[in-house]
Scaffold this active site. Structure first.
Site, mmCIF file in Angstrom:
data_model
loop_
_atom_site.group_PDB
_atom_site.id
_atom_site.type_symbol
_atom_site.label_atom_id
_atom_site.label_comp_id
_atom_site.label_asym_id
_atom_site.label_seq_id
_atom_site.Cartn_x
_atom_site.Cartn_y
_atom_site.Cartn_z
ATOM 1 N N HIS A 127 48.936 -71.806 -37.993
ATOM 2 C CA HIS A 127 49.004 -71.183 -36.665
ATOM 3 C C HIS A 127 47.682 -70.552 -36.245
ATOM 4 O O HIS A 127 47.656 -69.693 -35.369
ATOM 5 C CB HIS A 127 50.140 -70.148 -36.635
ATOM 6 C CG HIS A 127 51.499 -70.772 -36.810
ATOM 7 N ND1 HIS A 127 52.637 -70.054 -37.050
ATOM 8 C CD2 HIS A 127 51.894 -72.068 -36.782
ATOM 9 C CE1 HIS A 127 53.669 -70.878 -37.161
ATOM 10 N NE2 HIS A 127 53.239 -72.101 -37.008
ATOM 11 N N CYS A 135 36.941 -70.596 -26.684
ATOM 12 C CA CYS A 135 36.874 -70.603 -25.222
ATOM 13 C C CYS A 135 38.269 -70.926 -24.683
ATOM 14 O O CYS A 135 38.959 -71.804 -25.200
ATOM 15 C CB CYS A 135 35.861 -71.638 -24.732
ATOM 16 S SG CYS A 135 35.741 -71.654 -22.922
HETATM 17 N N1 APR Z 1 58.744 -60.070 -49.417
HETATM 18 C C1 APR Z 1 59.288 -61.311 -49.249
HETATM 19 N N2 APR Z 1 59.898 -61.702 -48.120
HETATM 20 C C2 APR Z 1 59.996 -60.827 -47.127
HETATM 21 C C3 APR Z 1 59.468 -59.498 -47.223
HETATM 22 C C4 APR Z 1 58.824 -59.141 -48.438
HETATM 23 N N3 APR Z 1 58.303 -57.914 -48.614
HETATM 24 N N4 APR Z 1 59.728 -58.859 -46.052
HETATM 25 C C5 APR Z 1 60.347 -59.746 -45.264
HETATM 26 N N5 APR Z 1 60.520 -60.929 -45.894
HETATM 27 C C6 APR Z 1 61.076 -62.181 -45.378
HETATM 28 C C7 APR Z 1 62.227 -62.048 -44.400
HETATM 29 O O1 APR Z 1 63.470 -61.972 -45.106
HETATM 30 C C8 APR Z 1 62.101 -63.356 -43.608
HETATM 31 O O2 APR Z 1 62.737 -64.439 -44.268
HETATM 32 O O3 APR Z 1 60.038 -62.788 -44.625
HETATM 33 C C9 APR Z 1 60.600 -63.630 -43.616
HETATM 34 C C10 APR Z 1 59.899 -63.365 -42.309
HETATM 35 O O4 APR Z 1 60.436 -64.223 -41.345
HETATM 36 P P1 APR Z 1 59.868 -64.280 -39.864
HETATM 37 O O5 APR Z 1 59.743 -62.887 -39.337
HETATM 38 O O6 APR Z 1 60.708 -65.267 -39.105
HETATM 39 O O7 APR Z 1 58.390 -64.820 -40.062
HETATM 40 P P2 APR Z 1 57.862 -66.300 -40.330
HETATM 41 O O8 APR Z 1 58.808 -67.090 -41.145
HETATM 42 O O9 APR Z 1 56.475 -66.157 -40.805
HETATM 43 O O10 APR Z 1 57.841 -66.865 -38.863
HETATM 44 C C11 APR Z 1 57.284 -68.153 -38.654
HETATM 45 O O11 APR Z 1 57.556 -68.013 -36.311
HETATM 46 O O12 APR Z 1 57.512 -66.617 -34.452
HETATM 47 C C12 APR Z 1 56.837 -67.613 -35.164
HETATM 48 O O13 APR Z 1 54.545 -68.081 -35.068
HETATM 49 C C13 APR Z 1 55.470 -67.165 -35.594
HETATM 50 O O14 APR Z 1 54.266 -67.720 -37.613
HETATM 51 C C14 APR Z 1 55.496 -67.267 -37.103
HETATM 52 C C15 APR Z 1 56.619 -68.248 -37.341
#
Ligand code: APR
Length: 311
Positions: A127, A135
Site C-alpha cells: 500500500h 506528484c
Molecule cells: N498483535 C497481533 N494482532 C493484532 C494486534 C496485536 N498487538 N492488535 C490488533 N491485531 C489484529 C486485529 O485483531 C486485526 O485482525 O490486527 C488486525 C488489524 O486489522 P485491520 O485493522 O483490518 O488492519 P489490516 O488488516 O492491516 O487492514 C488492511 O485495509 O483499510 C485497509 O489499507 C488499509 O492496509 C489496510 C488494509
C-alpha cells in the site's frame, strides 16, 4: 512464561518447520504495529474528526480538499515518527538478513519496518508508504521522493501543541501534541500555498505515496510478488501477522502460498480472524500480541532480538 495462547499446533512443531524452511512469506497488517502505539483500522473507530478515514483516502477527496487530506496524512506521518519499531519489526528484519528466501509483504504504510532496517529487497510495500512523496499528477509528471521523513512537511502542517512550557510539571503531565483527530481541537483551513508543491513540474501539489481507495497497487511490487510465487521451489511457510486479511489482493496470497505447498501460521489478537479459506491440517494459530509472539517464534533461527533504544 509466554502470555500468548496457542490455539492450533504448538510452538515446538513451528520451530521444527522453521528450521527446515528456505522460502518463507510474511503477510503483515496493522496489528504488527499495534504495540508501537499506532491504532489499527478497525480499532480507530474509522473516524478522523468527523470524516470517515476511508473517505479521506481517495483521489477525489484530495482533489476536493487537499488541505484537509494533507492535515490527515501530516498527522499520520507525525504519529508514525513518534512511534518506534517493536520487537516484531526487528525480528522480521533479522529473519530477512539471515534467510535470503524470506519475503515480507506488508499492508502497513507507517515506515516502521524500514526504520527497523528490514532489507528493502525483502520488503514489499503493498500500500506504499507515508514517507514517499509523489506528484499528484502521477501519470503525467512521475516525480517521486522516497524516505522523506521531514516533519512537518510544510510549516502549516505542524501538529499544534498544548503550548505549555516543556520545563514545567504541567507540561510533563499534559500531552504536548494536540490530538487533531478530535473535532473539538480547532484546526485552520489550508489553501494550496500552504501545501508541498512538486519541485519538478512546479504546477501540481505533492501527495503522500500511499495507495488510495480506487487506485492500482504498485505494479513493481505486484510483479516482485508474482515472481517469488512463480519460482519452482515450494514455499515452506506463510506467517499471517496482525491482519484481518480481508482486503485483496493481500487476502488472496494465503491461498496462493498454500497452492505452492506452504503451511500457514496466524499471529493475531483476535481468535475470529481466521485465514481466507479456513483452517487446514498443519496450520498454527498463536493468539496475542505480535510484538511478543514473533520474536518467540523466530528465536531458534534469529536468536534474541536486539531492540535499539530509539531509531
Ligand atoms: N498483535 C497481533 N494482532 C493484532 C494486534 C496485536 N498487538 N492488535 C490488533 N491485531 C489484529 C486485529 O485483531 C486485526 O485482525 O490486527 C488486525 C488489524 O486489522 P485491520 O485493522 O483490518 O488492519 P489490516 O488488516 O492491516 O487492514 C488492511 O485495509 O483499510 C485497509 O489499507 C488499509 O492496509 C489496510 C488494509
Amino acid at each position: 512464561m509466554p502470555s500468548f495462547k496457542t490455539l492450533r499446533g504448538d510452538i515446538a512443531s513451528f520451530h521444527d518447520a522453521l528450521k527446515d524452511s528456505k522460502r518463507v512469506l510474511a503477510l503483515c497488517g496493522a496489528g504488527l504495529s499495534a504495540s508501537s502505539g499506532l491504532p489499527t483500522f478497525r480499532g480507530a473507530g474509522g473516524l478522523w474528526r468527523t470524516h470517515d478515514a476511508v473517505s479521506l483516502a481517495t483521489p477525489g477527496a484530495f482533489e476536493a480538499d487537499p488541505g484537509l487530506v494533507w492535515q490527515f496524512y501530516g498527522y499520520r506521518r507525525h504519529m508514525a515518527l513518534q512511534a518506534q519499531p517493536n520487537p516484531a519489526h526487528h525480528a522480521l528484519a533479522e529473519l530477512a538478513r539471515r534467510m535470503p528466501g524470506f519475503q515480507c509483504l506488508t499492508q502497513n504504510v507507517d515506515g516502521l519496518s524500514q526504520r527497523a532496517e528490514h532489507p528493502r529487497a525483502q520488503l514489499q510495500l503493498l500500500h506504499g508508504t507515508l514517507f514517499d512523496l509523489i506528484c499528484a499528477n502521477k501519470r503525467g509528471c512521475r516525480y517521486s521522493r522516497v524516505d522523506d521523513f521531514t516533519d512537518p512537511v510544510t510549516p502549516a502542517l505542524a501538529v499544534p501543541t498544548s503550548g505549555a512550557d516543556p520545563t514545567t510539571n504541567e507540561a510533563r503531565e499534559v500531552a504536548q501534541d494536540l490530538d487533531i483527530s478530535d473535532i473539538n481541537v480547532p484546526l485552520p483551513g489550508l489553501s494550496p500555498e500552504d501545501l508541498p508543491r512538486c519541485p519538478k513540474c512546479k504546477k501540481n501539489l505533492l501527495r503522500p505515496g500511499v495507495v488510495w481507495f480506487g487506485e492500482q497497487l504498485p505494479v513493481k511490487v505486484l510483479d516482485n510478488i508474482e515472481e517469488y510465487l512463480d519460482e519452482e521451489e515450494k514455499i515452506d511457510l506463510i506467517l499471517v501477522i496482525g491482519t484481518s486479511a480481508k482486503v485483496y489482493p493481500a487476502a488472496g496470497y494465503v491461498g496462493r502460498a498454500r497452492d505452492h505447498g506452504a503451511r500457514v501460521a496466524v499471529i493475531n489478537m483476535d481468535e475470529n480472524d481466521v485465514p481466507a479459506g479456513g483452517w487446514k491440517e498443519g496450520d498454527w494459530f498463536f493468539q496475542g500480541d505480535a510484538a511478543e509472539i514473533i520474536p518467540a517464534l523466530l528465536k531458534p533461527t534469529i536468536g534474541e532480538v536486539a531492540v535499539p533504544a530509539r531509531v
